[in-house]
Design a protein around this motif. Structure first.
Motif, PDB file in Angstrom:
ATOM      1  N   GLU A   1       4.108   1.039  -3.628  1.00 12.70           N
ATOM      2  CA  GLU A   1       4.204   1.456  -2.232  1.00 12.70           C
ATOM      3  C   GLU A   1       3.463   2.767  -1.992  1.00 12.70           C
ATOM      4  O   GLU A   1       2.795   2.936  -0.967  1.00 12.70           O
ATOM      5  N   ILE A   2       3.543   3.681  -2.923  1.00 10.14           N
ATOM      6  CA  ILE A   2       2.822   4.953  -2.805  1.00 10.14           C
ATOM      7  C   ILE A   2       1.312   4.699  -2.817  1.00 10.14           C
ATOM      8  O   ILE A   2       0.562   5.263  -2.014  1.00 10.14           O
ATOM      9  N   GLU A   3       0.882   3.826  -3.719  1.00 13.45           N
ATOM     10  CA  GLU A   3      -0.542   3.513  -3.800  1.00 13.45           C
ATOM     11  C   GLU A   3      -1.039   2.881  -2.508  1.00 13.45           C
ATOM     12  O   GLU A   3      -2.112   3.231  -2.007  1.00 13.45           O
ATOM     13  N   VAL A   4      -0.261   1.973  -1.920  1.00 17.55           N
ATOM     14  CA  VAL A   4      -0.657   1.320  -0.678  1.00 17.55           C
ATOM     15  C   VAL A   4      -0.727   2.337   0.456  1.00 17.55           C
ATOM     16  O   VAL A   4      -1.657   2.318   1.271  1.00 17.55           O
ATOM     17  N   ARG A   5       0.213   3.259   0.532  1.00 16.36           N
ATOM     18  CA  ARG A   5       0.196   4.268   1.588  1.00 16.36           C
ATOM     19  C   ARG A   5      -1.004   5.201   1.442  1.00 16.36           C
ATOM     20  O   ARG A   5      -1.660   5.535   2.429  1.00 16.36           O
ATOM     21  N   ILE A   6      -1.298   5.641   0.248  1.00 15.14           N
ATOM     22  CA  ILE A   6      -2.459   6.512   0.034  1.00 15.14           C
ATOM     23  C   ILE A   6      -3.745   5.753   0.341  1.00 15.14           C
ATOM     24  O   ILE A   6      -4.643   6.279   0.995  1.00 15.14           O
ATOM     25  N   TRP A   7      -3.825   4.521  -0.110  1.00 11.93           N
ATOM     26  CA  TRP A   7      -5.004   3.693   0.145  1.00 11.93           C
ATOM     27  C   TRP A   7      -5.211   3.517   1.642  1.00 11.93           C
ATOM     28  O   TRP A   7      -6.313   3.655   2.150  1.00 11.93           O
ATOM     29  N   GLY A   8      -4.145   3.225   2.378  1.00 17.00           N
ATOM     30  CA  GLY A   8      -4.244   3.064   3.828  1.00 17.00           C
ATOM     31  C   GLY A   8      -4.676   4.346   4.512  1.00 17.00           C
ATOM     32  O   GLY A   8      -5.498   4.332   5.431  1.00 17.00           O
ATOM     33  N   PHE A   9      -4.137   5.494   4.083  1.00 16.34           N
ATOM     34  CA  PHE A   9      -4.520   6.780   4.663  1.00 16.34           C
ATOM     35  C   PHE A   9      -6.000   7.064   4.438  1.00 16.34           C
ATOM     36  O   PHE A   9      -6.702   7.488   5.352  1.00 16.34           O
TER      37      PHE A   9
ATOM     38  N   VAL B   1      -8.445   4.904   3.873  1.00  7.64           N
ATOM     39  CA  VAL B   1      -9.258   3.977   4.654  1.00  7.64           C
ATOM     40  C   VAL B   1      -9.284   4.394   6.123  1.00  7.64           C
ATOM     41  O   VAL B   1     -10.346   4.396   6.763  1.00  7.64           O
ATOM     42  N   VAL B   2      -8.125   4.786   6.679  1.00 15.48           N
ATOM     43  CA  VAL B   2      -8.076   5.203   8.084  1.00 15.48           C
ATOM     44  C   VAL B   2      -8.900   6.468   8.295  1.00 15.48           C
ATOM     45  O   VAL B   2      -9.663   6.573   9.274  1.00 15.48           O
ATOM     46  N   MET B   3      -8.807   7.447   7.407  1.00 14.10           N
ATOM     47  CA  MET B   3      -9.564   8.688   7.570  1.00 14.10           C
ATOM     48  C   MET B   3     -11.068   8.443   7.469  1.00 14.10           C
ATOM     49  O   MET B   3     -11.849   8.986   8.255  1.00 14.10           O
ATOM     50  N   ILE B   4     -11.491   7.645   6.511  1.00 14.40           N
ATOM     51  CA  ILE B   4     -12.923   7.360   6.385  1.00 14.40           C
ATOM     52  C   ILE B   4     -13.418   6.582   7.600  1.00 14.40           C
ATOM     53  O   ILE B   4     -14.521   6.814   8.087  1.00 14.40           O
ATOM     54  N   THR B   5     -12.611   5.690   8.134  1.00 16.84           N
ATOM     55  CA  THR B   5     -12.994   4.943   9.328  1.00 16.84           C
ATOM     56  C   THR B   5     -13.098   5.864  10.535  1.00 16.84           C
ATOM     57  O   THR B   5     -14.010   5.717  11.359  1.00 16.84           O
ATOM     58  N   VAL B   6     -12.198   6.835  10.675  1.00 17.86           N
ATOM     59  CA  VAL B   6     -12.277   7.802  11.776  1.00 17.86           C
ATOM     60  C   VAL B   6     -13.548   8.638  11.657  1.00 17.86           C
ATOM     61  O   VAL B   6     -14.247   8.874  12.652  1.00 17.86           O
ATOM     62  N   ILE B   7     -13.887   9.073  10.449  1.00 20.85           N
ATOM     63  CA  ILE B   7     -15.125   9.835  10.242  1.00 20.85           C
ATOM     64  C   ILE B   7     -16.335   8.984  10.600  1.00 20.85           C
ATOM     65  O   ILE B   7     -17.262   9.444  11.273  1.00 20.85           O
ATOM     66  N   LEU B   8     -16.338   7.736  10.173  1.00 22.14           N
ATOM     67  CA  LEU B   8     -17.444   6.832  10.491  1.00 22.14           C
ATOM     68  C   LEU B   8     -17.567   6.633  11.998  1.00 22.14           C
ATOM     69  O   LEU B   8     -18.677   6.684  12.550  1.00 22.14           O
ATOM     70  N   ALA B   9     -16.446   6.450  12.688  1.00 22.98           N
ATOM     71  CA  ALA B   9     -16.487   6.272  14.140  1.00 22.98           C
ATOM     72  C   ALA B   9     -17.014   7.529  14.822  1.00 22.98           C
ATOM     73  O   ALA B   9     -17.797   7.447  15.790  1.00 22.98           O
TER      74      ALA B   9
ATOM     75  N   LYS C   1     -12.063  -3.123  -3.901  1.00 16.19           N
ATOM     76  CA  LYS C   1     -11.272  -2.966  -5.130  1.00 16.19           C
ATOM     77  C   LYS C   1      -9.861  -3.503  -4.925  1.00 16.19           C
ATOM     78  O   LYS C   1      -9.324  -4.210  -5.772  1.00 16.19           O
ATOM     79  N   ARG C   2      -9.302  -3.166  -3.803  1.00 19.53           N
ATOM     80  CA  ARG C   2      -7.936  -3.635  -3.521  1.00 19.53           C
ATOM     81  C   ARG C   2      -7.900  -5.156  -3.365  1.00 19.53           C
ATOM     82  O   ARG C   2      -7.008  -5.822  -3.878  1.00 19.53           O
ATOM     83  N   ALA C   3      -8.892  -5.704  -2.647  1.00 10.86           N
ATOM     84  CA  ALA C   3      -8.915  -7.156  -2.410  1.00 10.86           C
ATOM     85  C   ALA C   3      -9.176  -7.917  -3.702  1.00 10.86           C
ATOM     86  O   ALA C   3      -8.543  -8.945  -3.962  1.00 10.86           O
ATOM     87  N   VAL C   4     -10.089  -7.412  -4.529  1.00 11.13           N
ATOM     88  CA  VAL C   4     -10.385  -8.095  -5.792  1.00 11.13           C
ATOM     89  C   VAL C   4      -9.163  -8.075  -6.700  1.00 11.13           C
ATOM     90  O   VAL C   4      -8.848  -9.066  -7.360  1.00 11.13           O
ATOM     91  N   GLY C   5      -8.453  -6.956  -6.724  1.00  8.21           N
ATOM     92  CA  GLY C   5      -7.237  -6.895  -7.546  1.00  8.21           C
ATOM     93  C   GLY C   5      -6.183  -7.879  -7.077  1.00  8.21           C
ATOM     94  O   GLY C   5      -5.529  -8.535  -7.889  1.00  8.21           O
ATOM     95  N   ALA C   6      -6.033  -8.016  -5.748  1.00  5.84           N
ATOM     96  CA  ALA C   6      -5.042  -8.954  -5.221  1.00  5.84           C
ATOM     97  C   ALA C   6      -5.441 -10.393  -5.515  1.00  5.84           C
ATOM     98  O   ALA C   6      -4.608 -11.218  -5.908  1.00  5.84           O
ATOM     99  N   VAL C   7      -6.724 -10.711  -5.330  1.00  2.82           N
ATOM    100  CA  VAL C   7      -7.187 -12.082  -5.578  1.00  2.82           C
ATOM    101  C   VAL C   7      -7.091 -12.412  -7.065  1.00  2.82           C
ATOM    102  O   VAL C   7      -6.671 -13.509  -7.447  1.00  2.82           O
ATOM    103  N   THR C   8      -7.452 -11.471  -7.910  1.00  2.00           N
ATOM    104  CA  THR C   8      -7.395 -11.709  -9.352  1.00  2.00           C
ATOM    105  C   THR C   8      -5.960 -11.957  -9.809  1.00  2.00           C
ATOM    106  O   THR C   8      -5.706 -12.868 -10.599  1.00  2.00           O
TER     107      THR C   8
END
Length: 156
Positions: free
Chosen positions: A10-18, A20-28, A76-83
């Motif tokens: 759960e900690i990893e998912v929260r950090i990963w989400g944060f 991704v959101v920050m990098i997306t805000v910078i990109l926007a 990385k997250r998607a490949v780990g889930a699919v694997t």
């Protein structure tokens, strides 16, 4: 007060989400600044101003870097889930098999290969210099015209 303890997943998912959101805000923000600077700032008629070219090139590089980072993080997250979905973890055998005992690891997984330079051919010697006159010279009349043109150009 009762505190909720998060699991490591759960900690990893929260950090990963944060992240991704920050990098997306910078990109926007970069995309918005790029579109504003190109759309609403007056440009020369036939080309872009040199400072705007440099700015656009810099923003292009930053956007490519951020998009690659987002792709790497999400991938990385998607490949780990699919694997893990395709290959569930195998149950280790209780006794070692003869195949696992017979093939010990000879090198570590991340070991770099050893590079050996190829042997040099030290017997090579250069050929002798040419004995014929050079063939790239113009006839004497052309050479005199060139010399006169150079002399006239010096005093003009």
């Amino acid at each position: 007060m009762l505190k909720n303890k998060y699991t490591p997943d759960e900690i990893e998912v929260r950090i990963w989400g944060f992240v991704v959101v920050m990098i997306t805000v910078i990109l926007a923000g970069i995309v918005f600044a790029l579109l504003y600077s190109v759309t609403f700032v007056v440009q020369p008629i036939k080309s872009m101003a040199p400072i705007d070219q440099a700015y656009t090139k810099m923003l292009n590089d930053i956007v490519l870097l951020i998009v690659g980072g987002i792709g790497g993080i999400v991938g990385k997250r998607a490949v780990g889930a699919v694997t893990s979905a395709i290959n569930p973890p195998a149950i280790p055998p209780s006794t070692p098999t003869s195949a696992s005992v017979a093939t010990p690891a000879t090198a570590s997984f991340n070991a770099m290969p050893v590079w050996v330079n190829p042997p040099l051919d030290e017997t090579w010697t250069p050929p002798p210099p040419p004995t014929t006159p050079p063939t790239f010279l113009e006839p004497d009349s052309v050479r005199e015209e060139i010399a006169l043109a150079r002399k006239e150009g010096q005093y003009a």
